[in-house]
Design a protein around this motif. Structure first.
Motif, PDB file in Angstrom:
ATOM      1  N   LYS A  27     -10.373  -2.961  -1.688  1.00  0.00           N
ATOM      2  CA  LYS A  27     -11.056  -2.824  -0.394  1.00  0.00           C
ATOM      3  C   LYS A  27     -10.229  -1.971   0.585  1.00  0.00           C
ATOM      4  CE  LYS A  27     -13.159  -6.688   0.884  1.00  0.00           C
ATOM      5  NZ  LYS A  27     -13.319  -8.024   1.522  1.00  0.00           N
ATOM      6  N   ILE A  28      -8.905  -2.236   0.635  1.00  0.00           N
ATOM      7  CA  ILE A  28      -8.039  -1.476   1.556  1.00  0.00           C
ATOM      8  C   ILE A  28      -7.993  -0.004   1.145  1.00  0.00           C
ATOM      9  CG2 ILE A  28      -5.656  -1.169   2.382  1.00  0.00           C
ATOM     10  CD1 ILE A  28      -5.287  -4.182   2.235  1.00  0.00           C
ATOM     11  N   CYS A  29      -7.876   0.260  -0.169  1.00  0.00           N
ATOM     12  CA  CYS A  29      -7.828   1.649  -0.644  1.00  0.00           C
ATOM     13  C   CYS A  29      -9.125   2.399  -0.289  1.00  0.00           C
ATOM     14  CB  CYS A  29      -7.598   1.689  -2.160  1.00  0.00           C
ATOM     15  SG  CYS A  29      -5.927   1.193  -2.637  1.00  0.00           S
ATOM     16  N   SER A  30     -10.276   1.741  -0.492  1.00  0.00           N
ATOM     17  CA  SER A  30     -11.566   2.378  -0.177  1.00  0.00           C
ATOM     18  C   SER A  30     -11.671   2.689   1.311  1.00  0.00           C
ATOM     19  CB  SER A  30     -12.733   1.464  -0.585  1.00  0.00           C
ATOM     20  OG  SER A  30     -12.644   1.151  -1.929  1.00  0.00           O
ATOM     21  N   LYS A  31     -11.215   1.733   2.142  1.00  0.00           N
ATOM     22  CA  LYS A  31     -11.301   1.927   3.597  1.00  0.00           C
ATOM     23  C   LYS A  31     -10.376   3.063   4.046  1.00  0.00           C
ATOM     24  CE  LYS A  31     -13.027   0.569   7.519  1.00  0.00           C
ATOM     25  NZ  LYS A  31     -14.459   0.724   7.764  1.00  0.00           N
TER      26      LYS A  31
ATOM     27  N   ILE B 148       0.867  -1.182   0.000  1.00  0.00           N
ATOM     28  CA  ILE B 148       0.000   0.000   0.000  1.00  0.00           C
ATOM     29  C   ILE B 148       0.903   1.232   0.000  1.00  0.00           C
ATOM     30  CG2 ILE B 148      -1.817   1.262   1.234  1.00  0.00           C
ATOM     31  CD1 ILE B 148      -2.769  -1.421   0.119  1.00  0.00           C
ATOM     32  N   LEU B 149       0.650   2.158  -0.953  1.00  0.00           N
ATOM     33  CA  LEU B 149       1.459   3.376  -1.071  1.00  0.00           C
ATOM     34  C   LEU B 149       0.599   4.594  -0.761  1.00  0.00           C
ATOM     35  CD1 LEU B 149       3.081   2.612  -4.578  1.00  0.00           C
ATOM     36  CD2 LEU B 149       3.932   1.906  -2.370  1.00  0.00           C
ATOM     37  N   LEU B 150       1.135   5.521   0.015  1.00  0.00           N
ATOM     38  CA  LEU B 150       0.488   6.812   0.258  1.00  0.00           C
ATOM     39  C   LEU B 150       1.359   7.885  -0.372  1.00  0.00           C
ATOM     40  CD1 LEU B 150      -0.715   6.604   3.989  1.00  0.00           C
ATOM     41  CD2 LEU B 150      -2.047   6.246   1.928  1.00  0.00           C
ATOM     42  N   ASN B 151       0.812   8.576  -1.388  1.00  0.00           N
ATOM     43  CA  ASN B 151       1.577   9.579  -2.149  1.00  0.00           C
ATOM     44  C   ASN B 151       2.929   9.030  -2.610  1.00  0.00           C
ATOM     45  OD1 ASN B 151      -0.313  11.531  -2.225  1.00  0.00           O
ATOM     46  ND2 ASN B 151       0.574  12.851  -0.668  1.00  0.00           N
ATOM     47  N   GLY B 152       2.928   7.760  -3.043  1.00  0.00           N
ATOM     48  CA  GLY B 152       4.137   7.144  -3.591  1.00  0.00           C
ATOM     49  C   GLY B 152       5.054   6.513  -2.572  1.00  0.00           C
ATOM     50  N   ASP B 153       4.788   6.711  -1.251  1.00  0.00           N
ATOM     51  CA  ASP B 153       5.634   6.116  -0.207  1.00  0.00           C
ATOM     52  C   ASP B 153       4.992   4.840   0.325  1.00  0.00           C
ATOM     53  OD1 ASP B 153       7.477   8.160  -0.362  1.00  0.00           O
ATOM     54  OD2 ASP B 153       6.417   9.404   1.102  1.00  0.00           O
ATOM     55  N   GLN B 154       5.783   3.755   0.371  1.00  0.00           N
ATOM     56  CA  GLN B 154       5.252   2.469   0.846  1.00  0.00           C
ATOM     57  C   GLN B 154       5.038   2.492   2.367  1.00  0.00           C
ATOM     58  OE1 GLN B 154       7.525  -0.984  -0.386  1.00  0.00           O
ATOM     59  NE2 GLN B 154       6.769  -2.139   1.343  1.00  0.00           N
TER      60      GLN B 154
ATOM     61  N   ILE C  56       1.434  -4.362  -6.758  1.00  0.00           N
ATOM     62  CA  ILE C  56       2.163  -5.635  -6.725  1.00  0.00           C
ATOM     63  C   ILE C  56       3.477  -5.354  -7.442  1.00  0.00           C
ATOM     64  CG2 ILE C  56       2.222  -8.029  -7.466  1.00  0.00           C
ATOM     65  CD1 ILE C  56      -0.871  -7.902  -7.580  1.00  0.00           C
ATOM     66  N   GLY C  57       4.572  -5.293  -6.687  1.00  0.00           N
ATOM     67  CA  GLY C  57       5.851  -4.877  -7.280  1.00  0.00           C
ATOM     68  C   GLY C  57       5.730  -3.431  -7.736  1.00  0.00           C
ATOM     69  N   SER C  58       5.958  -3.186  -9.052  1.00  0.00           N
ATOM     70  CA  SER C  58       5.848  -1.817  -9.573  1.00  0.00           C
ATOM     71  C   SER C  58       4.512  -1.577 -10.280  1.00  0.00           C
ATOM     72  CB  SER C  58       7.001  -1.557 -10.549  1.00  0.00           C
ATOM     73  OG  SER C  58       6.970  -2.531 -11.578  1.00  0.00           O
ATOM     74  N   LYS C  59       3.632  -2.599 -10.287  1.00  0.00           N
ATOM     75  CA  LYS C  59       2.354  -2.482 -11.000  1.00  0.00           C
ATOM     76  C   LYS C  59       1.252  -2.034 -10.038  1.00  0.00           C
ATOM     77  CE  LYS C  59      -0.940  -5.265 -13.618  1.00  0.00           C
ATOM     78  NZ  LYS C  59      -1.373  -6.634 -13.931  1.00  0.00           N
ATOM     79  N   ILE C  60       0.597  -0.911 -10.353  1.00  0.00           N
ATOM     80  CA  ILE C  60      -0.501  -0.397  -9.525  1.00  0.00           C
ATOM     81  C   ILE C  60      -1.781  -1.118  -9.931  1.00  0.00           C
ATOM     82  CG2 ILE C  60      -1.793   1.655  -8.817  1.00  0.00           C
ATOM     83  CD1 ILE C  60       1.166   1.789  -8.040  1.00  0.00           C
ATOM     84  N   ILE C  61      -2.484  -1.711  -8.939  1.00  0.00           N
ATOM     85  CA  ILE C  61      -3.698  -2.468  -9.286  1.00  0.00           C
ATOM     86  C   ILE C  61      -4.980  -1.773  -8.800  1.00  0.00           C
ATOM     87  CG2 ILE C  61      -2.573  -4.726  -9.417  1.00  0.00           C
ATOM     88  CD1 ILE C  61      -3.749  -5.252  -6.564  1.00  0.00           C
ATOM     89  N   ALA C  62      -4.862  -0.808  -7.881  1.00  0.00           N
ATOM     90  CA  ALA C  62      -6.049  -0.093  -7.397  1.00  0.00           C
ATOM     91  C   ALA C  62      -5.615   1.271  -6.894  1.00  0.00           C
ATOM     92  CB  ALA C  62      -6.727  -0.880  -6.278  1.00  0.00           C
ATOM     93  N   ARG C  63      -6.538   2.258  -6.997  1.00  0.00           N
ATOM     94  CA  ARG C  63      -6.189   3.610  -6.530  1.00  0.00           C
ATOM     95  C   ARG C  63      -7.445   4.338  -6.080  1.00  0.00           C
ATOM     96  NH1 ARG C  63      -2.560   8.565  -8.472  1.00  0.00           N
ATOM     97  NH2 ARG C  63      -3.895  10.220  -7.674  1.00  0.00           N
ATOM     98  N   GLU C  64      -7.285   5.106  -5.007  1.00  0.00           N
ATOM     99  CA  GLU C  64      -8.300   6.056  -4.543  1.00  0.00           C
ATOM    100  C   GLU C  64      -7.573   7.354  -4.256  1.00  0.00           C
ATOM    101  OE1 GLU C  64     -11.520   5.714  -4.257  1.00  0.00           O
ATOM    102  OE2 GLU C  64     -11.856   3.545  -4.375  1.00  0.00           O
ATOM    103  N   THR C  65      -8.290   8.485  -4.328  1.00  0.00           N
ATOM    104  CA  THR C  65      -7.666   9.780  -4.041  1.00  0.00           C
ATOM    105  C   THR C  65      -8.489  10.523  -3.002  1.00  0.00           C
ATOM    106  OG1 THR C  65      -6.897   9.876  -6.323  1.00  0.00           O
ATOM    107  CG2 THR C  65      -6.767  11.911  -5.056  1.00  0.00           C
ATOM    108  N   VAL C  66      -7.809  10.973  -1.935  1.00  0.00           N
ATOM    109  CA  VAL C  66      -8.457  11.854  -0.959  1.00  0.00           C
ATOM    110  C   VAL C  66      -8.221  13.278  -1.469  1.00  0.00           C
ATOM    111  CG1 VAL C  66      -8.500  12.630   1.444  1.00  0.00           C
ATOM    112  CG2 VAL C  66      -7.981  10.246   0.921  1.00  0.00           C
ATOM    113  N   LYS C  67      -9.312  13.946  -1.901  1.00  0.00           N
ATOM    114  CA  LYS C  67      -9.181  15.264  -2.530  1.00  0.00           C
ATOM    115  C   LYS C  67      -8.773  16.321  -1.514  1.00  0.00           C
ATOM    116  CE  LYS C  67     -10.064  14.704  -6.882  1.00  0.00           C
ATOM    117  NZ  LYS C  67      -8.959  15.014  -7.791  1.00  0.00           N
ATOM    118  N   ALA C  68      -8.066  17.341  -1.999  1.00  0.00           N
ATOM    119  CA  ALA C  68      -7.622  18.433  -1.124  1.00  0.00           C
ATOM    120  C   ALA C  68      -8.814  19.271  -0.685  1.00  0.00           C
ATOM    121  CB  ALA C  68      -6.620  19.301  -1.870  1.00  0.00           C
ATOM    122  N   LEU C  69      -8.672  19.927   0.469  1.00  0.00           N
ATOM    123  CA  LEU C  69      -9.697  20.869   0.934  1.00  0.00           C
ATOM    124  C   LEU C  69      -9.711  22.077   0.001  1.00  0.00           C
ATOM    125  CD1 LEU C  69      -8.922  20.783   4.739  1.00  0.00           C
ATOM    126  CD2 LEU C  69     -11.091  20.112   3.721  1.00  0.00           C
TER     127      LEU C  69
END
Length: 465
Positions: free
Chosen positions: A416-420, A391-397, A438-451
Motif C-alpha cells: 500500500k505504501i509503495c503504491s501511494k 521503505i527504500l528509495l533507490n536503495g536508500d532507507q 523487512i531487514g534485507s528481504k524486499i517484500i514489495a516494489r513499485e517503479t516510477v519510470k523515467a521521463l
C-alpha cells in the motif's frame, strides 16, 4: 462535584460512562443534566431512563437544559450551590495550593491558576513551587471572574491566579504545589502524571522555524500537562520533535492549535506507540522503543511486547456484526457484550493500541453511520510478532517512513505504501525504485519510470496530405 451532561438527541455515549466512573471513584456529587432539549430530535423520556439506569437517581433530579436557549441554566447553578459540598481545609495550616492550569501573557509572563487547599496566600509573599524548587514573589494575586480581579489575600478553598514574572514555560507544571518559603507545606498528593500513549514526529516545513516550533510546544505544554516532546532529527525531514500524545484526538488538537494559535505549518510522521524490546543477553530488562529506528537488531532480540487496551464501544444493535468484524480484523478479542436497552449494545474488546492509532476511529464511524461511540483505557503489554518495515528509495532507507507492525500485516502495508508513493513522487530523468523491506528481504516494489521523449508525437495531429 461533577455535572453529568448527556445529549438528549444521542443518549449516553462510551466516554460518558468512563468519565462518570472516574467521578464516582473520586466520590464526587453527581448532578445529572439533559442538554440540547431545544432540538426537535430530542428524546427526553428515553434518555432519562438511561440516566436513571446508569446512576440510580430520581427522574425529578435530572435537569432539562439547553446551552443555546439558556433553558435550565438557573436550575443548574442552584443545584451546584445546594448539592456540591463546600471545600474543606485548614486556614491556619502551612500554605498548600494546587496548580491546575496556566496561561502565557506576553507582557507579564506566565499566569498560574491554583486552588488553595490549606493556608492563606497574600500579595507580596515569598512562594516556592515544590516540583521545580523555584522561588518567586507573589507580585499579584487575585480571583478569576469574567476578568482577573486582583486581591490582597486568597484564603482556603478559593481559586485564584498568581503573577510572579515567570518567563519560561517549563517552570510551571500542572499538578505542582505552591507553598511559602518561610513556612513550607507538604506537596499535595494524588495528582498523577499522565503517560502519553501515541508518539509522532513533528517537523517544521521550513527548517528555520525549528526554534519557533519549540516555543510553540512549550506554550501548549503550559495548560496541557499530558503533551511531552523531545528533540530528534531525521535524514529526510531535518530537525524536529518526537511528541507524545494521549491518543489520536489529542494529536489532532495539538496540530490544529499549532496552526491556528501560532501560525505554524508542520509535517507529522506516521503515529506509533511505545514498545518493550527484550534482548537475548538480558531477557529480563525491557528497552522502551518510541521510534521504529530505535528497535535493536532482530538477531539480538528475544521478544517484543506491544501495549494493549480495553476498548468499550456503544452502538445500535444493527451494526454489531460489522463492528465485530472490524475489531477482529484489527487483532481484537471480544471480552463482553451487554445490551443496555433493546437496541443499544456495549461491546468490550481487548485490542492492540497500534491498531487503533491510525484509521480505526474513522472506520468505526463509517460502518456505524456515525452512531457508535468509543472509549478505551490501557491494560498493559503483551508479547507479539512485530517486525520493522523499512521503505527504500533507490536503495536508500527513508527513516521517516519506517514503521513497527505485526508480521501478518507487513506485505499488505508495504504494498500500500509503495503504491501511494508511486502516485505522489513526480517522474524524473531516471527510474526511481520504491521498495518495502523487512531487514534485507524486499517484500514489495513499485517503479516510477523515467521521463522519455515522445518520438512519435509529430506523426499525429491530422492528415499530412
Amino acid at each position: 462535584g461533577a455535572l453529568l451532561i448527556v445529549d438528549a438527541t444521542q443518549g449516553i455515549q462510551a466516554q460518558t460512562i468512563s468519565n462518570l466512573y472516574l467521578a464516582i471513584e473520586h466520590d464526587l456529587e453527581i448532578i445529572p443534566i439533559l442538554n440540547k432539549m431545544d432540538l426537535p430530535s430530542a428524546m427526553p423520556e428515553e434518555v432519562k431512563d438511561q440516566i436513571v439506569d446508569l446512576i440510580g437517581c430520581d427522574r425529578e433530579d435530572i435537569i432539562a437544559a439547553s446551552g443555546k436557549t439558556g433553558l435550565g441554566v438557573d436550575k443548574i447553578l442552584d443545584a451546584i450551590v445546594n448539592k456540591v459540598p463546600a471545600p474543606k481545609g485548614d486556614p491556619n495550616a502551612p500554605l498548600q495550593a494546587l496548580i491546575f492550569d496556566s496561561v502565557f501573557d506576553s507582557y507579564r509572563g506566565i499566569n498560574a491558576y491554583f486552588k488553595v487547599v490549606n493556608g492563606t496566600i497574600r500579595k507580596g509573599d515569598k512562594v516556592k513551587f515544590i516540583a521545580t524548587g523555584k522561588e518567586y514573589t507573589a507580585d499579584e494575586i487575585g480571583v478569576l471572574k469574567l476578568k482577573q480581579e486582583p486581591r490582597d489575600v486568597i484564603e482556603t478553598g478559593n481559586v485564584g491566579y498568581i503573577i510572579s514574572g515567570i518567563k519560561q514555560a517549563k517552570e510551571v507544571k500542572v499538578g505542582d504545589t505552591i507553598t511559602k518559603v518561610e513556612n513550607p507545606g507538604e506537596p499535595i498528593k494524588g495528582f498523577e502524571d499522565v503517560k502519553p500513549m501515541v508518539f509522532a514526529g513533528i517537523y517544521p516545513v521550513d527548517t528555520d522555524e525549528y526554534e519557533d516550533l519549540r516555543d510553540a510546544l512549550e506554550k501548549l505544554q503550559l495548560n496541557d500537562a499530558s503533551l511531552t516532546f523531545e528533540p530528534e532529527s531525521s535524514a529526510a525531514l531535518g530537525f524536529g520533535f518526537r511528541c507524545g500524545f494521549l491518543g489520536m484526538l489529542h494529536m489532532e488538537i495539538i496540530q490544529e492549535r499549532l496552526e491556528r494559535e501560532f501560525g505554524m505549518t508542520v509535517i507529522t510522521t506516521v503515529p506509533n506507540v511505545s514498545y518493550k524490546a527484550y534482548l537475548t543477553k538480558d531477557p529480563e530488562t525491557p528497552i522502551m522503543v518510541h521510534n521504529p529506528s530505535d528497535l535493536p537488531d532482530p538477531s539480538k532480540l528475544a521478544k517484543v511486547e506491544e501495549p494493549y487496551i480495553k476498548a468499550s464501544i456503544i452502538t445500535k444493535s444493527e451494526f454489531v456484526g460489522a463492528i465485530m468484524n472490524l475489531c477482529i480484523e484489527k487483532r481484537g478479542e471480544l471480552k463482553n457484550q451487554v445490551y443496555l436497552t433493546t437496541d443499544r449494545v456495549e461491546l468490550v474488546f481487548d485490542l492492540p493500541l497500534a491498531e487503533i492509532v491510525f484509521d480505526f476511529y474513522d472506520k468505526l464511524k463509517t460502518i456505524s453511520k456515525g452512531y457508535a461511540s468509543f472509549d478505551y483505557h490501557p491494560i498493559g503489554f503483551k508479547e507479539s510478532k512485530l517486525i520493522k518495515l523499512d521503505i527504500l528509495l533507490n536503495g536508500d532507507q527513508v527513516d521517516a517512513l519506517s514503521a513497527l507492525i505485526h508480521r501478518d500485516k507487513a506485505y499488505e502495508l508495504g504494498k500500500k505504501i509503495c503504491s501511494k508513493l508511486k502516485e505522489l513522487i513526480p517522474r524524473q530523468q531516471f527510474d526511481i525504485a520504491i521498495q518495502a523491506a523487512i531487514g534485507s528481504k524486499i517484500i514489495a516494489r513499485e517503479t516510477v519510470k523515467a521521463l522519455r521523449k515522445d518520438v512519435t508525437a509529430k506523426c499525429y495531429g491530422g492528415d499530412i496530405s
